[in-house]
Design a protein around this motif. Structure first.
Motif, PDB file in Angstrom:
ATOM      1  N   GLU A 168      -7.107   5.882   0.978  1.00 29.19           N
ATOM      2  CA  GLU A 168      -7.089   5.659  -0.474  1.00 29.19           C
ATOM      3  C   GLU A 168      -8.471   5.870  -1.087  1.00 29.19           C
ATOM      4  O   GLU A 168      -8.604   6.535  -2.125  1.00 29.19           O
ATOM      5  CB  GLU A 168      -6.594   4.242  -0.772  1.00 29.19           C
ATOM      6  CG  GLU A 168      -5.136   4.016  -0.449  1.00 29.19           C
ATOM      7  CD  GLU A 168      -4.718   2.565  -0.575  1.00 29.19           C
ATOM      8  OE1 GLU A 168      -3.523   2.304  -0.778  1.00 29.19           O
ATOM      9  OE2 GLU A 168      -5.600   1.675  -0.463  1.00 29.19           O
ATOM     10  N   ASP A 169      -9.498   5.297  -0.455  1.00 31.23           N
ATOM     11  CA  ASP A 169     -10.842   5.376  -1.039  1.00 31.23           C
ATOM     12  C   ASP A 169     -11.412   6.789  -0.981  1.00 31.23           C
ATOM     13  O   ASP A 169     -12.061   7.246  -1.929  1.00 31.23           O
ATOM     14  CB  ASP A 169     -11.787   4.401  -0.338  1.00 31.23           C
ATOM     15  CG  ASP A 169     -11.532   2.952  -0.720  1.00 31.23           C
ATOM     16  OD1 ASP A 169     -10.931   2.725  -1.789  1.00 31.23           O
ATOM     17  OD2 ASP A 169     -11.930   2.048   0.043  1.00 31.23           O
ATOM     18  N   GLU A 191      -6.918   1.859   3.697  1.00 30.24           N
ATOM     19  CA  GLU A 191      -7.948   1.819   2.653  1.00 30.24           C
ATOM     20  C   GLU A 191      -8.889   3.019   2.732  1.00 30.24           C
ATOM     21  O   GLU A 191      -9.401   3.489   1.708  1.00 30.24           O
ATOM     22  CB  GLU A 191      -8.775   0.531   2.755  1.00 30.24           C
ATOM     23  CG  GLU A 191      -7.978  -0.742   2.586  1.00 30.24           C
ATOM     24  CD  GLU A 191      -7.586  -1.333   3.937  1.00 30.24           C
ATOM     25  OE1 GLU A 191      -7.121  -0.566   4.813  1.00 30.24           O
ATOM     26  OE2 GLU A 191      -7.767  -2.549   4.115  1.00 30.24           O
ATOM     27  N   SER A 208       0.857  -1.187   0.000  1.00 25.00           N
ATOM     28  CA  SER A 208       0.000   0.000   0.000  1.00 25.00           C
ATOM     29  C   SER A 208       0.892   1.235   0.000  1.00 25.00           C
ATOM     30  O   SER A 208       1.987   1.224   0.587  1.00 25.00           O
ATOM     31  CB  SER A 208      -0.910   0.019   1.225  1.00 25.00           C
ATOM     32  OG  SER A 208      -1.553   1.279   1.367  1.00 25.00           O
ATOM     33  N   ARG A 245     -11.420  -3.958  -5.329  1.00 27.41           N
ATOM     34  CA  ARG A 245     -10.492  -2.823  -5.321  1.00 27.41           C
ATOM     35  C   ARG A 245      -9.447  -2.967  -6.419  1.00 27.41           C
ATOM     36  O   ARG A 245      -9.087  -1.990  -7.069  1.00 27.41           O
ATOM     37  CB  ARG A 245      -9.820  -2.697  -3.956  1.00 27.41           C
ATOM     38  CG  ARG A 245     -10.796  -2.441  -2.827  1.00 27.41           C
ATOM     39  CD  ARG A 245     -10.111  -2.135  -1.505  1.00 27.41           C
ATOM     40  NE  ARG A 245      -9.705  -0.733  -1.485  1.00 27.41           N
ATOM     41  CZ  ARG A 245      -8.453  -0.330  -1.434  1.00 27.41           C
ATOM     42  NH1 ARG A 245      -7.469  -1.203  -1.428  1.00 27.41           N
ATOM     43  NH2 ARG A 245      -8.158   0.947  -1.390  1.00 27.41           N
ATOM     44  N   ARG A 269     -16.222  -0.176   2.481  1.00 32.77           N
ATOM     45  CA  ARG A 269     -14.912  -0.613   2.023  1.00 32.77           C
ATOM     46  C   ARG A 269     -14.998  -1.920   1.231  1.00 32.77           C
ATOM     47  O   ARG A 269     -14.249  -2.131   0.277  1.00 32.77           O
ATOM     48  CB  ARG A 269     -13.999  -0.783   3.237  1.00 32.77           C
ATOM     49  CG  ARG A 269     -12.551  -1.113   2.942  1.00 32.77           C
ATOM     50  CD  ARG A 269     -11.729  -0.961   4.204  1.00 32.77           C
ATOM     51  NE  ARG A 269     -12.320  -1.682   5.326  1.00 32.77           N
ATOM     52  CZ  ARG A 269     -11.786  -2.782   5.876  1.00 32.77           C
ATOM     53  NH1 ARG A 269     -10.659  -3.254   5.422  1.00 32.77           N
ATOM     54  NH2 ARG A 269     -12.381  -3.369   6.902  1.00 32.77           N
TER      55      ARG A 269
END
Length: 317
Positions: free
Chosen positions: A113-114, A110, A81, A262, A202
């Motif tokens: 990032e999202d 996450e 990541s 993802r 998520r």
């Protein structure tokens, strides 16, 4: 061939994405994640989860500091990541360890990032909206002329529902990501001007999938501006982008969730958005070229009733 036609030396003009292309670069992704990190610290400070002084320092630094994406590669390869490497680089540039230790406090990579993805998708949809409305104005001009008015009407009718669906799509799909802390998630959503999904999305990734659907439908609707058998750069590009869009959209199974979803987005969603940007550019260029061509003749004129309904629909707020 290259991994994507958008960075190909011999295909990049066919797949020229324009301003949308800038939103799917490494630098744009890092900048969006830094905005999320800074805003997250700000709302955590307001909620008393981290010291207010640290929150202000992190938020200010997120607006001022620049992180080179190339410097994140080694650690990202180890972690799987980019976020941990970004947080470490951000903390180092701050030169204030007493504050930097609160970066991404109690937050999953996450979520950073999202939420950053949603910021970039919001900008991409804004660019699409602007180009789409400009194209519809061009199609009104063509529909009133003797230059392929039927294709202008056919394309315009297909585009109108997609234009009108954008406000609801933004509200439903552009959602912040922040686990199960209801109050903090709502505060972060408000601060980033994103929607609060009311849950942890998520794993269930309907938002990106809805945007992918809309982008693919828009690209395919744009190809209707081509007259049957029409040749030339713009017409050829639109035909290629129709195939590209169909292929990319097929990578999104309707019920896909979890890590596989993802990775699908990493592969397909940027290409879908770039393809939509390219299709809008080529469609507008073709509409401009049409006005310089010879009329197609009086037999191709629209009835006043059909023309009036189309013009009224385009003009409706």
């Amino acid at each position: 061939m290259t991994a994507t036609p958008f960075d190909s030396a011999h295909l990049h003009k066919l797949f020229a994405a324009g301003e949308i292309g800038k939103l799917f670069s490494d630098s744009a992704e890092i900048r969006a994640m830094m905005i999320v990190l800074g805003t997250l610290a700000k709302v955590q400070g307001a909620a008393g989860q981290i010291p207010e002084t640290a929150a202000k320092a992190i938020h200010r630094a997120s607006l001022e500091l620049q992180v080179d994406p190339r410097g994140l590669a080694e650690q990202a390869a180890r972690d799987g990541s980019t976020v941990p490497a970004l947080v470490e680089a951000f903390a180092g540039l701050m030169q204030a360890p007493e504050y930097a230790r609160y970066l991404a406090h109690d937050t999953r990579p996450e979520d950073i990032e999202d939420s950053a993805l949603m910021l970039r998708l919001r900008q991409a949809l804004t660019l699409c909206d602007e180009a789409l409305n400009a194209l519809l104005d061009q199609l009104v001009t063509l529909a009133r002329s003797d230059r392929h008015p039927c294709e202008a009407l056919t394309c315009g009718r297909a585009l109108l529902p997609l234009r009108d669906a954008l406000p609801e799509l933004r509200e439903r799909a552009l959602c912040v990501s922040l686990g199960d802390d209801t109050a903090l998630r709502a505060a972060l959503a408000e601060a980033l001007n994103l929607a609060d999904p009311g849950c942890d999305w998520r794993k269930e990734r309907s938002g990106p999938r809805a945007i992918a659907d809309w982008a693919a439908q828009l690209t395919q609707a744009l190809t209707l501006i081509r007259a049957p058998g029409e040749t030339g750069t713009e017409a050829a590009a639109l035909a290629s982008l129709w195939v590209h869009s169909s292929a990319m959209r097929s990578m999104f199974p309707s019920a896909q969730c979890g890590p596989a979803a993802r990775f699908t987005e990493w592969l397909a969603l940027p290409q879908l958005m770039l393809g939509t940007g390219a299709a809008l550019m080529h469609a507008r260029a073709l509409a401009t070229l049409r006005m310089d061509r010879d009329p197609t003749g009086p037999d191709h004129r629209l009835t006043q009733e059909a023309l009036g309904r189309f013009v009224a629909a385009v003009a409706r707020d």
